[in-house]
Design a protein around this motif. Structure first.
Motif, PDB file in Angstrom:
ATOM      1  N   SER A 103       0.852  -1.183   0.000  1.00  0.00           N
ATOM      2  CA  SER A 103       0.000   0.000   0.000  1.00  0.00           C
ATOM      3  C   SER A 103       0.893   1.241   0.000  1.00  0.00           C
ATOM      4  O   SER A 103       1.932   1.268   0.655  1.00  0.00           O
ATOM      5  CB  SER A 103      -0.911   0.010   1.223  1.00  0.00           C
ATOM      6  N   ILE A 111       0.928   7.017   3.275  1.00  0.00           N
ATOM      7  CA  ILE A 111       0.011   8.155   3.384  1.00  0.00           C
ATOM      8  C   ILE A 111       0.841   9.387   3.693  1.00  0.00           C
ATOM      9  O   ILE A 111       1.529   9.456   4.703  1.00  0.00           O
ATOM     10  CB  ILE A 111      -1.028   7.905   4.479  1.00  0.00           C
ATOM     11  N   LEU A 112       0.778  10.323   2.791  1.00  0.00           N
ATOM     12  CA  LEU A 112       1.558  11.550   2.951  1.00  0.00           C
ATOM     13  C   LEU A 112       0.885  12.468   3.959  1.00  0.00           C
ATOM     14  O   LEU A 112      -0.338  12.447   4.126  1.00  0.00           O
ATOM     15  CB  LEU A 112       1.688  12.248   1.600  1.00  0.00           C
ATOM     16  N   GLN A 145       0.182  15.556   3.801  1.00  0.00           N
ATOM     17  CA  GLN A 145      -0.821  16.458   3.221  1.00  0.00           C
ATOM     18  C   GLN A 145      -2.115  15.715   2.874  1.00  0.00           C
ATOM     19  O   GLN A 145      -3.156  16.338   2.701  1.00  0.00           O
ATOM     20  CB  GLN A 145      -0.285  17.198   1.997  1.00  0.00           C
ATOM     21  N   ASP A 146      -2.066  14.373   2.796  1.00  0.00           N
ATOM     22  CA  ASP A 146      -3.274  13.596   2.519  1.00  0.00           C
ATOM     23  C   ASP A 146      -4.052  13.267   3.789  1.00  0.00           C
ATOM     24  O   ASP A 146      -5.208  12.867   3.709  1.00  0.00           O
ATOM     25  CB  ASP A 146      -2.916  12.281   1.819  1.00  0.00           C
ATOM     26  N   GLN A 147      -3.414  13.435   4.933  1.00  0.00           N
ATOM     27  CA  GLN A 147      -4.091  13.133   6.190  1.00  0.00           C
ATOM     28  C   GLN A 147      -4.916  14.334   6.628  1.00  0.00           C
ATOM     29  O   GLN A 147      -4.519  15.478   6.416  1.00  0.00           O
ATOM     30  CB  GLN A 147      -3.068  12.810   7.277  1.00  0.00           C
ATOM     31  N   ILE A 148      -6.089  14.049   7.209  1.00  0.00           N
ATOM     32  CA  ILE A 148      -6.887  15.142   7.748  1.00  0.00           C
ATOM     33  C   ILE A 148      -7.118  14.857   9.229  1.00  0.00           C
ATOM     34  O   ILE A 148      -7.148  13.703   9.663  1.00  0.00           O
ATOM     35  CB  ILE A 148      -8.239  15.307   7.016  1.00  0.00           C
TER      36      ILE A 148
END
Length: 99
Positions: A56, A59-60, A62-65
């Protein structure tokens, strides 16, 4: 009277179990159990499945909220779709008088 007897047996069981656990931990600290290698665990011809499974993507940041942001987005979507008015209220049998 027998209730106190059973309670005393229950308490003694708890004490014995705690003592057995402490003794086992002390034995494990002195003589650690042998570690079994995870790789193929004694079967020489079995391939490692981790090499064949898809990886997989990471997860960067900036992609995490944040959790607060996710809740805010969900609430906005909910409020956009929400209607307090019941559809087909007065001419549907599913909303019969309930008193």
């Amino acid at each position: 009277m027998s209730g106190m007897h059973w309670e005393a047996r229950r308490r003694q069981g708890v004490i014995n179990k705690a003592n057995d656990t402490r003794v086992k931990w002390a034995e494990d600290a002195v003589n650690p159990p042998p570690q079994v290698s995870k790789k193929s665990q004694g079967f020489p011809n079995i391939p490692d499945l981790d090499d064949h499974l898809p990886q997989s993507p990471a997860i960067l940041p900036q992609d995490q909220i944040a959790d607060v942001e996710a809740r805010k987005r969900f609430r906005e979507q909910h409020l956009k779709d929400y209607r307090a008015k019941l559809p087909n209220r007065y001419n549907s049998l599913s909303y019969g008088q309930q008193w």
